[in-house]
Design a protein around this motif. Structure first.
Motif, PDB file in Angstrom:
ATOM      1  N   LYS A 174      41.321  51.603  36.241  1.00  0.00           N
ATOM      2  CA  LYS A 174      39.997  51.610  36.858  1.00  0.00           C
ATOM      3  C   LYS A 174      40.143  51.889  38.355  1.00  0.00           C
ATOM      4  CE  LYS A 174      37.655  50.312  33.160  1.00  0.00           C
ATOM      5  NZ  LYS A 174      38.771  50.314  32.197  1.00  0.00           N
ATOM      6  N   ASP A 176      38.762  50.540  40.962  1.00  0.00           N
ATOM      7  CA  ASP A 176      38.911  49.384  41.849  1.00  0.00           C
ATOM      8  C   ASP A 176      40.207  48.613  41.617  1.00  0.00           C
ATOM      9  OD1 ASP A 176      38.341  48.197  39.448  1.00  0.00           O
ATOM     10  OD2 ASP A 176      36.303  47.609  39.991  1.00  0.00           O
ATOM     11  N   GLU A 177      41.067  49.111  40.749  1.00  0.00           N
ATOM     12  CA  GLU A 177      42.373  48.486  40.555  1.00  0.00           C
ATOM     13  C   GLU A 177      43.431  49.075  41.487  1.00  0.00           C
ATOM     14  OE1 GLU A 177      43.122  49.121  36.437  1.00  0.00           O
ATOM     15  OE2 GLU A 177      41.952  47.395  35.775  1.00  0.00           O
ATOM     16  N   PRO A 180      42.417  50.354  48.116  1.00  0.00           N
ATOM     17  CA  PRO A 180      41.645  51.406  48.791  1.00  0.00           C
ATOM     18  C   PRO A 180      42.375  52.033  49.971  1.00  0.00           C
ATOM     19  CG  PRO A 180      40.714  49.238  49.241  1.00  0.00           C
ATOM     20  CD  PRO A 180      41.725  49.052  48.162  1.00  0.00           C
ATOM     21  N   GLU A 251      32.084  57.586  38.599  1.00  0.00           N
ATOM     22  CA  GLU A 251      32.539  56.192  38.578  1.00  0.00           C
ATOM     23  C   GLU A 251      31.366  55.236  38.774  1.00  0.00           C
ATOM     24  OE1 GLU A 251      35.489  54.857  37.998  1.00  0.00           O
ATOM     25  OE2 GLU A 251      36.535  56.761  37.690  1.00  0.00           O
ATOM     26  N   SER A 255      29.517  52.582  35.864  1.00  0.00           N
ATOM     27  CA  SER A 255      29.561  51.137  36.114  1.00  0.00           C
ATOM     28  C   SER A 255      28.182  50.536  35.865  1.00  0.00           C
ATOM     29  CB  SER A 255      29.997  50.859  37.556  1.00  0.00           C
ATOM     30  OG  SER A 255      31.254  51.447  37.818  1.00  0.00           O
ATOM     31  N   ARG A 259      29.607  45.079  37.473  1.00  0.00           N
ATOM     32  CA  ARG A 259      30.668  46.016  37.841  1.00  0.00           C
ATOM     33  C   ARG A 259      30.161  47.103  38.795  1.00  0.00           C
ATOM     34  NH1 ARG A 259      35.637  46.612  36.390  1.00  0.00           N
ATOM     35  NH2 ARG A 259      36.675  48.616  36.715  1.00  0.00           N
ATOM     36  N   LYS A 262      30.549  45.923  42.270  1.00  0.00           N
ATOM     37  CA  LYS A 262      31.978  45.918  42.601  1.00  0.00           C
ATOM     38  C   LYS A 262      32.468  47.329  42.927  1.00  0.00           C
ATOM     39  CE  LYS A 262      36.415  44.247  40.799  1.00  0.00           C
ATOM     40  NZ  LYS A 262      37.107  43.636  39.630  1.00  0.00           N
ATOM     41  N   THR A 263      31.995  48.318  42.161  1.00  0.00           N
ATOM     42  CA  THR A 263      32.393  49.708  42.404  1.00  0.00           C
ATOM     43  C   THR A 263      31.855  50.205  43.738  1.00  0.00           C
ATOM     44  OG1 THR A 263      32.440  50.148  40.022  1.00  0.00           O
ATOM     45  CG2 THR A 263      32.310  52.053  41.484  1.00  0.00           C
ATOM     46  N   ASN A 265      31.072  48.409  46.347  1.00  0.00           N
ATOM     47  CA  ASN A 265      31.802  47.726  47.412  1.00  0.00           C
ATOM     48  C   ASN A 265      33.174  48.349  47.620  1.00  0.00           C
ATOM     49  OD1 ASN A 265      33.723  45.427  48.433  1.00  0.00           O
ATOM     50  ND2 ASN A 265      31.651  44.758  48.954  1.00  0.00           N
ATOM     51  N   TYR A 266      33.819  48.711  46.524  1.00  0.00           N
ATOM     52  CA  TYR A 266      35.141  49.334  46.621  1.00  0.00           C
ATOM     53  C   TYR A 266      35.053  50.686  47.335  1.00  0.00           C
ATOM     54  CZ  TYR A 266      39.489  51.613  45.337  1.00  0.00           C
ATOM     55  OH  TYR A 266      40.680  52.282  45.398  1.00  0.00           O
ATOM     56  N   ARG A 269      34.700  50.244  51.019  1.00  0.00           N
ATOM     57  CA  ARG A 269      35.972  49.899  51.672  1.00  0.00           C
ATOM     58  C   ARG A 269      36.895  51.119  51.745  1.00  0.00           C
ATOM     59  NH1 ARG A 269      38.981  46.274  48.907  1.00  0.00           N
ATOM     60  NH2 ARG A 269      37.727  46.304  47.007  1.00  0.00           N
TER      61      ARG A 269
END
Length: 480
Positions: A174, A176-177, A180, A251, A255, A259, A262-263, A265-266, A269
């Motif tokens: 994924k 966000d894994e 960044p 992506e 989501s 999620r 979270k995506t 926010n990622y 960053r």
């Protein structure tokens, strides 16, 4: 117009600009336009306006008007016309210097090109007159013994790096894994490699052919033989920009629920890391992706992060406001904040290429220095617009100053491969959008059950024209 000046246009004698640039009411005037042979003659004759920057401008921008081989033939013809006496020796030296300047540019692009071979054959025939250094230079470039060194620059702010979890990204990883900052580093290295290889002739070909995003992406011209030969690196940068945009959009769209936040926010960053690395080209793509979600991000981010988001967005916001409130975001190729940031950056930086391409397109389409009669005369005599070339050359110099700076990050192949896969997926989805529309229209109009019948002729024509894989068609049709 004097007969001797029928191949050149000068500034008006009473032009203030002409006087400020070294001319007088009765002296040398600034050249506005001239034929290519006339320009070479002026350089050989040491015309006051034909100084060294003038020669470099001609080398950088000649591809707007002719091929390199044609330019070389004009230079060689001039060299052969000059008499072998002491009085004309300087003309030969000036002509030969112009040829050497052009050769240096050609060797960086393709040492095996027809233009380089033309120079080699000429130098071989004239070896007794001016030595063998040109032949040696060509031989060395073709043997790839001349390494292209780059200074290593690193300008990251002095902030402690968080622990990095370097996963081996695969098809199941994924977004966000992946850390960044590491993702931003690898993307920066990927783009910097292509950016450092960009040559003026690529921009000239882009302008001369009036290349468009639609042709390059939707009409599958990225793999066209002429595009790969004439503007390979520029096309690669454009395609990766588009692929990055559509990959990140996919992506976000994939989501759902918690999620999605979270995506977003990622990706924010990730954008901030690109900003810290001064990778403004990739940052433009990410800001474009985030722009429809600014309201959501402002709700979920901390006040300090909202300030960062505002700082990023305003680099590409067409308005000169200080906040994003009170109006929608409008993406702009060039903003004062973006330009100021570039001028203040003295370390490694990848500028937003859209700013410069957009500016060069405007310059190339402008003929403000000439009236209608003069424009007709220029076309009749096949003259080169020197004022346009001068402005384009200035833009090229601004770009070249960033090519002399380099990033010193370490390559991480797993992250790099993950990036390439994602960008390729995004680019592919962008290329298939016209196919999706065509499938919907034809299936609806013909009421075709594609599982039992042959594809409609419209789809077959599309496949033949764009070389689309059958698997792409099936994936689009199955989603209808």
């Amino acid at each position: 117009m004097d007969p001797e000046d029928e191949d050149v246009l000068y500034e008006e004698e009473n032009s203030l600009r002409a006087i400020l640039n070294g001319g007088t009411l009765g002296g040398p005037r600034r050249i506005k336009a001239a034929t290519l042979p006339k320009l070479v003659d002026l350089i050989a004759a040491k015309h006051p306006a034909a100084h060294l920057p003038f020669e470099q401008m001609l080398v950088d921008c000649h591809s707007l008007y002719c091929s390199s081989t044609q330019f070389i033939n004009v230079i060689i013809a001039k060299y052969e016309r000059v008499k072998d006496d002491e009085e004309q020796s300087q003309a030969k030296i000036k002509t030969l210097r112009l040829l050497r300047m052009l050769l240096a540019e050609l060797l960086l692009n393709n040492p095996e090109s027809k233009a380089v071979e033309t120079i080699r054959l000429f130098a071989q025939a004239q070896e007794a007159q001016f030595g063998s250094d040109i032949l040696e230079t060509i031989a060395q470039a073709r043997s790839k013994e001349a390494p292209k060194s780059k200074a290593v620059w690193s300008h990251m702010e002095e902030e402690p790096d968080p622990p990095i979890l370097l996963l081996p990204p695969d098809a199941q990883t994924k977004l966000d894994e992946v850390d960044p900052r590491e993702l931003a580093k690898q993307l920066t290295l990927l783009l910097a490699k292509e950016f450092a290889r960009l040559r003026p002739r690529e921009y000239a070909h882009f302008l001369r052919t009036k290349a468009s995003l639609f042709d390059l992406i939707y009409n599958h011209k990225l793999n066209d033989a002429q595009v790969k030969r004439k503007m390979d690196h520029l096309a690669a940068i454009i395609s990766r920009f588009c692929g990055l945009v559509h990959w990140l959009r996919r992506e976000i769209n994939a989501s759902v629920g918690p999620r999605r936040a979270k995506t977003l926010n990622y990706i924010f960053r990730f954008a901030w890391e690109l900003f810290r690395m001064r990778n403004l080209h990739a940052l433009g793509a990410v800001v474009l992706v985030l722009s429809p979600h600014f309201d959501d991000l402002q709700q979920m981010l901390s006040p300090s992060d909202v300030n960062k988001l505002t700082e990023l967005a305003l680099l590409f916001h067409s308005s000169e406001t200080e906040t994003l409130d009170g109006g929608g975001f409008e993406f702009s190729h060039s903003t004062k904040r973006g330009r100021d940031l570039l001028y203040q950056t003295h370390s490694a930086c990848l500028p937003f290429l859209g700013t410069y391409l957009h500016g060069m397109q405007i310059i190339n389409a402008t003929e403000a220095a000439f009236d209608d009669d003069q424009l007709a005369f220029l076309k009749t005599k096949n003259m080169l617009n020197l004022q346009k070339m001068e402005r384009l050359s200035l833009v090229l110099k601004l770009l070249q100053q960033f090519q002399d700076r380099w990033y010193g990050y370490e390559r991480v192949e797993t992250i790099r491969d993950y990036l390439k896969r994602g960008i390729d997926q995004g680019l592919r989805s962008m290329q298939l959008r016209p196919l999706g529309h065509l499938c919907r229209e034809t299936v609806w109009r013909h009421k075709v059950d594609w599982r039992r019948h042959k594809l409609p002729c419209e789809l077959n024509e599309f496949l033949a024209q764009h070389q689309v894989r059958l698997g792409d068609v099936l994936s689009v049709l199955s989603s209808l």
